[in-house]
Write an enzyme that holds these catalytic residues in place. Structure first.
Site: not given
Ligand code: DX5
Ligand code: ZN
Length: 212
Positions: A10, A35, A37, A39, A68, A70, A139, A177
């Protein structure tokens, strides 16, 4: 024969001024997917980037993009993220009433649909949409930030989903994740995870390829 576990680094933990470099780094460290993310500051208490960043990064690497979302109301964004080059597009069950329709729409647009649940949502809540998903993302932390600690109880859901998949003859991948690192990866894989997301463990490692 040992299962091949896929690694999805990620870039959330990378320098956002250098996202293109981070995507190339994922390739260099031996990642299988990038990956990404997304948000929205509503579904999770943080903001990252949108479809333009994904589109701009698309030319940087040939690796599949594992996006992903969110975000609330993901149905409004499917087209734009597919057009931007998302290969796997994962939405949250908690973010829309109409998850089944959104998954079907992702598939209709040529994407691989993924469905995710936060730690508070039981695996059983996914039952009615498992046939519509190519990937189920469990998650292992509450989403929003990198660098958190894995919540061990979430791995029971990975085990339950692996059992359900076998019982129903389905083929979705199980992804985990949050808080995955050299100490926790084994328990996630033993529970049945096929795809491992890791952010801080890789982007803060001295030798990310070795860490992968
Ligand atoms: C968190 C994200 C993850 C994040 C994980 O909300 O969805 O993808 O990057 O980070 P680590 O591996 O540091 O927990
Ligand atoms: Zn993620």
């Amino acid at each position: 024969m040992p299962r091949r576990v896929l690694i999805a680094p990620s870039v959330l933990s990378a320098d956002f001024g250098e996202l293109a470099r981070a995507c190339r780094a994922v390739e260099g460290m031996g990642g299988d997917f990038v990956h990404l993310d997304v948000m929205d500051g509503q579904f999770v208490p943080n903001l990252t980037f949108g479809p333009k960043a994904v589109a701009d990064l698309r030319g940087v690497t040939g690796l599949p993009f594992d996006v992903h979302l969110m975000i609330e109301r993901p149905e409004s964004w499917v087209d734009r993220f597919i057009d931007a080059g998302a290969d796997w597009l994962t939405i949250h069950l908690e973010a829309t009433v109409h998850a089944q329709r959104v998954l079907a729409e992702i598939r209709r647009r040529g994407g691989k649909p993924g469905i995710s649940i936060v730690p508070a949502t039981p695996a059983e809540a996914l039952s009615e949409v498992l046939d519509d998903a190519d990937l189920v993302l469990v998650m292992t932390v509450n989403p929003g930030f990198g660098g958190q600690q894995l919540i061990p109880r979430t791995l029971r859901k990975v085990e339950a989903l692996a059992r359900t998949r076998a019982a129903r003859g389905l083929g979705f991948l199980i992804e985990v994740d949050g808080g995955i690192n050299r100490d926790t990866a084994r328990s996630a894989v033993d529970a049945g995870a096929d795809v491992i997301v890791a952010g801080s463990a890789l982007f803060e490692a001295e030798d990310p390829a070795r860490e992968v």
